[in-house]
Scaffold this motif. Structure first.
Motif, PDB file in Angstrom:
ATOM      1  N   LEU A   1       0.789  -1.234   0.000  1.00 48.53           N
ATOM      2  CA  LEU A   1       0.000   0.000   0.000  1.00 48.53           C
ATOM      3  C   LEU A   1       0.825   1.289   0.000  1.00 48.53           C
ATOM      4  O   LEU A   1       0.573   2.171  -0.846  1.00 48.53           O
ATOM      5  N   PRO A   2       1.791   1.477   0.900  1.00 48.18           N
ATOM      6  CA  PRO A   2       2.517   2.761   0.900  1.00 48.18           C
ATOM      7  C   PRO A   2       3.199   3.057  -0.432  1.00 48.18           C
ATOM      8  O   PRO A   2       3.096   4.175  -0.955  1.00 48.18           O
ATOM      9  N   GLU A   3       3.892   2.053  -0.994  1.00 48.05           N
ATOM     10  CA  GLU A   3       4.585   2.270  -2.260  1.00 48.05           C
ATOM     11  C   GLU A   3       3.590   2.478  -3.397  1.00 48.05           C
ATOM     12  O   GLU A   3       3.815   3.321  -4.288  1.00 48.05           O
ATOM     13  N   TYR A   4       2.473   1.737  -3.375  1.00 47.99           N
ATOM     14  CA  TYR A   4       1.472   1.890  -4.433  1.00 47.99           C
ATOM     15  C   TYR A   4       0.899   3.300  -4.429  1.00 47.99           C
ATOM     16  O   TYR A   4       0.761   3.933  -5.492  1.00 47.99           O
ATOM     17  N   VAL A   5       0.576   3.807  -3.256  1.00 51.75           N
ATOM     18  CA  VAL A   5       0.016   5.164  -3.156  1.00 51.75           C
ATOM     19  C   VAL A   5       1.016   6.185  -3.677  1.00 51.75           C
ATOM     20  O   VAL A   5       0.657   7.120  -4.412  1.00 51.75           O
ATOM     21  N   SER A   6       2.295   6.022  -3.326  1.00 52.66           N
ATOM     22  CA  SER A   6       3.319   6.953  -3.806  1.00 52.66           C
ATOM     23  C   SER A   6       3.464   6.892  -5.321  1.00 52.66           C
ATOM     24  O   SER A   6       3.507   7.929  -5.999  1.00 52.66           O
ATOM     25  N   ASP A   7       3.503   5.670  -5.854  1.00 51.42           N
ATOM     26  CA  ASP A   7       3.718   5.502  -7.296  1.00 51.42           C
ATOM     27  C   ASP A   7       2.529   5.974  -8.122  1.00 51.42           C
ATOM     28  O   ASP A   7       2.694   6.374  -9.277  1.00 51.42           O
ATOM     29  N   HIS A   8       1.320   5.891  -7.539  1.00 57.28           N
ATOM     30  CA  HIS A   8       0.105   6.203  -8.305  1.00 57.28           C
ATOM     31  C   HIS A   8      -0.631   7.427  -7.755  1.00 57.28           C
ATOM     32  O   HIS A   8      -1.808   7.617  -8.057  1.00 57.28           O
ATOM     33  N   TRP A   9       0.069   8.245  -7.001  1.00 50.13           N
ATOM     34  CA  TRP A   9      -0.564   9.368  -6.312  1.00 50.13           C
ATOM     35  C   TRP A   9      -1.324  10.280  -7.258  1.00 50.13           C
ATOM     36  O   TRP A   9      -2.398  10.800  -6.928  1.00 50.13           O
ATOM     37  N   ASP A  10      -0.813  10.490  -8.441  1.00 44.46           N
ATOM     38  CA  ASP A  10      -1.436  11.429  -9.381  1.00 44.46           C
ATOM     39  C   ASP A  10      -2.530  10.798 -10.243  1.00 44.46           C
ATOM     40  O   ASP A  10      -3.175  11.495 -11.027  1.00 44.46           O
ATOM     41  N   ASP A  11      -2.741   9.489 -10.117  1.00 42.40           N
ATOM     42  CA  ASP A  11      -3.803   8.838 -10.886  1.00 42.40           C
ATOM     43  C   ASP A  11      -5.170   9.342 -10.426  1.00 42.40           C
ATOM     44  O   ASP A  11      -5.423   9.478  -9.220  1.00 42.40           O
ATOM     45  N   ALA A  12      -6.050   9.598 -11.366  1.00 43.83           N
ATOM     46  CA  ALA A  12      -7.371  10.138 -11.034  1.00 43.83           C
ATOM     47  C   ALA A  12      -8.139   9.211 -10.094  1.00 43.83           C
ATOM     48  O   ALA A  12      -8.801   9.670  -9.155  1.00 43.83           O
ATOM     49  N   MET A  13      -8.041   7.911 -10.332  1.00 46.19           N
ATOM     50  CA  MET A  13      -8.785   6.958  -9.507  1.00 46.19           C
ATOM     51  C   MET A  13      -8.261   6.965  -8.062  1.00 46.19           C
ATOM     52  O   MET A  13      -9.033   6.905  -7.109  1.00 46.19           O
ATOM     53  N   VAL A  14      -6.943   7.048  -7.932  1.00 47.68           N
ATOM     54  CA  VAL A  14      -6.347   7.085  -6.591  1.00 47.68           C
ATOM     55  C   VAL A  14      -6.728   8.385  -5.885  1.00 47.68           C
ATOM     56  O   VAL A  14      -7.042   8.390  -4.690  1.00 47.68           O
ATOM     57  N   GLN A  15      -6.735   9.480  -6.609  1.00 49.01           N
ATOM     58  CA  GLN A  15      -7.114  10.756  -5.993  1.00 49.01           C
ATOM     59  C   GLN A  15      -8.570  10.750  -5.532  1.00 49.01           C
ATOM     60  O   GLN A  15      -8.898  11.321  -4.486  1.00 49.01           O
ATOM     61  N   GLU A  16      -9.426  10.072  -6.277  1.00 50.45           N
ATOM     62  CA  GLU A  16     -10.826   9.947  -5.855  1.00 50.45           C
ATOM     63  C   GLU A  16     -10.915   9.146  -4.558  1.00 50.45           C
ATOM     64  O   GLU A  16     -11.670   9.490  -3.642  1.00 50.45           O
ATOM     65  N   ILE A  17     -10.142   8.077  -4.465  1.00 51.95           N
ATOM     66  CA  ILE A  17     -10.120   7.262  -3.251  1.00 51.95           C
ATOM     67  C   ILE A  17      -9.575   8.074  -2.082  1.00 51.95           C
ATOM     68  O   ILE A  17     -10.090   7.995  -0.953  1.00 51.95           O
ATOM     69  N   MET A  18      -8.566   8.895  -2.330  1.00 49.79           N
ATOM     70  CA  MET A  18      -8.009   9.729  -1.266  1.00 49.79           C
ATOM     71  C   MET A  18      -9.034  10.757  -0.776  1.00 49.79           C
ATOM     72  O   MET A  18      -9.109  11.054   0.424  1.00 49.79           O
ATOM     73  N   SER A  19      -9.834  11.269  -1.688  1.00 49.61           N
ATOM     74  CA  SER A  19     -10.901  12.201  -1.290  1.00 49.61           C
ATOM     75  C   SER A  19     -11.910  11.507  -0.388  1.00 49.61           C
ATOM     76  O   SER A  19     -12.373  12.075   0.610  1.00 49.61           O
ATOM     77  N   GLN A  20     -12.252  10.266  -0.738  1.00 48.98           N
ATOM     78  CA  GLN A  20     -13.170   9.493   0.104  1.00 48.98           C
ATOM     79  C   GLN A  20     -12.557   9.246   1.485  1.00 48.98           C
ATOM     80  O   GLN A  20     -13.254   9.311   2.506  1.00 48.98           O
ATOM     81  N   ALA A  21     -11.256   8.966   1.512  1.00 48.27           N
ATOM     82  CA  ALA A  21     -10.582   8.707   2.787  1.00 48.27           C
ATOM     83  C   ALA A  21     -10.536   9.962   3.644  1.00 48.27           C
ATOM     84  O   ALA A  21     -10.724   9.898   4.867  1.00 48.27           O
ATOM     85  N   ARG A  22     -10.289  11.105   3.033  1.00 49.06           N
ATOM     86  CA  ARG A  22     -10.290  12.364   3.791  1.00 49.06           C
ATOM     87  C   ARG A  22     -11.651  12.611   4.430  1.00 49.06           C
ATOM     88  O   ARG A  22     -11.743  13.035   5.583  1.00 49.06           O
TER      89      ARG A  22
END
Length: 233
Positions: A32-53
């Motif tokens: 998880l930590p490395e995946y989030v770093s590597d894909h931080w700018d992906d739109a899908m990951v950013q949507e998930i981060m918004s949900q987490a916030r």
């Protein structure tokens, strides 16, 4: 009453529950930590981060704060939508890289294929997301089995221990509930399915369970004996 469609759980039913807890969950936690770093700018990951916030009520939470939140949810076994979505993305990568394949009991595989040949409609209802379900069967020990399934349901449909969830599923499947067989290793889920009019079977396998009002089988071989099928898919 003849069975025309089968709705099955995954963990403990088609799949050894240890595969999920000993392979999938630890893999996602480690990656998880490395995946989030590597894909931080992906739109899908950013949507998930918004949900987490929103989940942690911290609209300005940074990457490190969010990663710690995800790891905490994993350690606490929290059923958080953002976590399930992120785990799904990580598992896609793991399956595609060949780091693991989706476990299936041999008897489950054999009878899923047989029922498909008999034109029995096959469906999945699992607490794991539809995406995770398709990954497990798409990258199974026996190859891509997704073509044998007519549909997938997860907890966005409803809780697995509530009868209304099975009413909704029967409506979506377009079969009378009495012609649908639900397979699970959890008695409370079977109770809910039975309350909706479905036929039920407890997959006890190695567990010492009291089946109460549900027929019990130790394998899919025994399920097939208990419930003859007439496919009309």
């Amino acid at each position: 009453m003849t069975i025309k469609a089968i709705l099955t759980d995954i963990e403990g039913t088609t799949t050894d529950i240890r595969f999920v807890h000993d392979v999938l969950f630890p893999y996602a936690r480690q990656a998880l930590p490395e995946y989030v770093s590597d894909h931080w700018d992906d739109a899908m990951v950013q949507e998930i981060m918004s949900q987490a916030r929103a989940e942690i009520s911290q609209p300005d939470a940074d990457k490190d704060t969010l990663v710690q939140a995800f790891l905490g949810w994993i350690d606490e076994d929290k059923k958080v939508t953002a976590l399930k979505s992120l785990q799904g993305l990580i598992w896609v990568e793991g399956y595609e890289k060949g780091d693991f394949t989706g476990h299936l009991y041999p008897d489950a595989y054999q009878h899923l294929m047989l029922w498909d040949q008999q034109k029995v409609a096959l469906y999945i209802f699992s607490s794991g997301s539809v995406k995770a379900q398709k990954l497990l069967f798409g990258y199974s020990d026996y190859g891509d089995l997704t073509p044998v399934f007519s549909g997938y349901f997860d907890t966005t449909t409803g809780h697995k221990r509530e009868g209304v969830s099975y009413q909704k599923i029967a409506s979506a499947m377009q079969y009378p509930p009495e012609n649908i067989l639900f397979l699970s290793d959890i008695i409370e889920e079977l109770d809910a399915a039975k309350s909706a009019g479905m036929q039920t079977c407890l997959l006890a396998r190695d567990q010492l369970l009291d089946p109460k009002e549900h027929p019990m089988a130790r394998s899919f071989d025994e399920v097939a004996i208990l419930y003859p099928t007439t496919g009309e898919k």
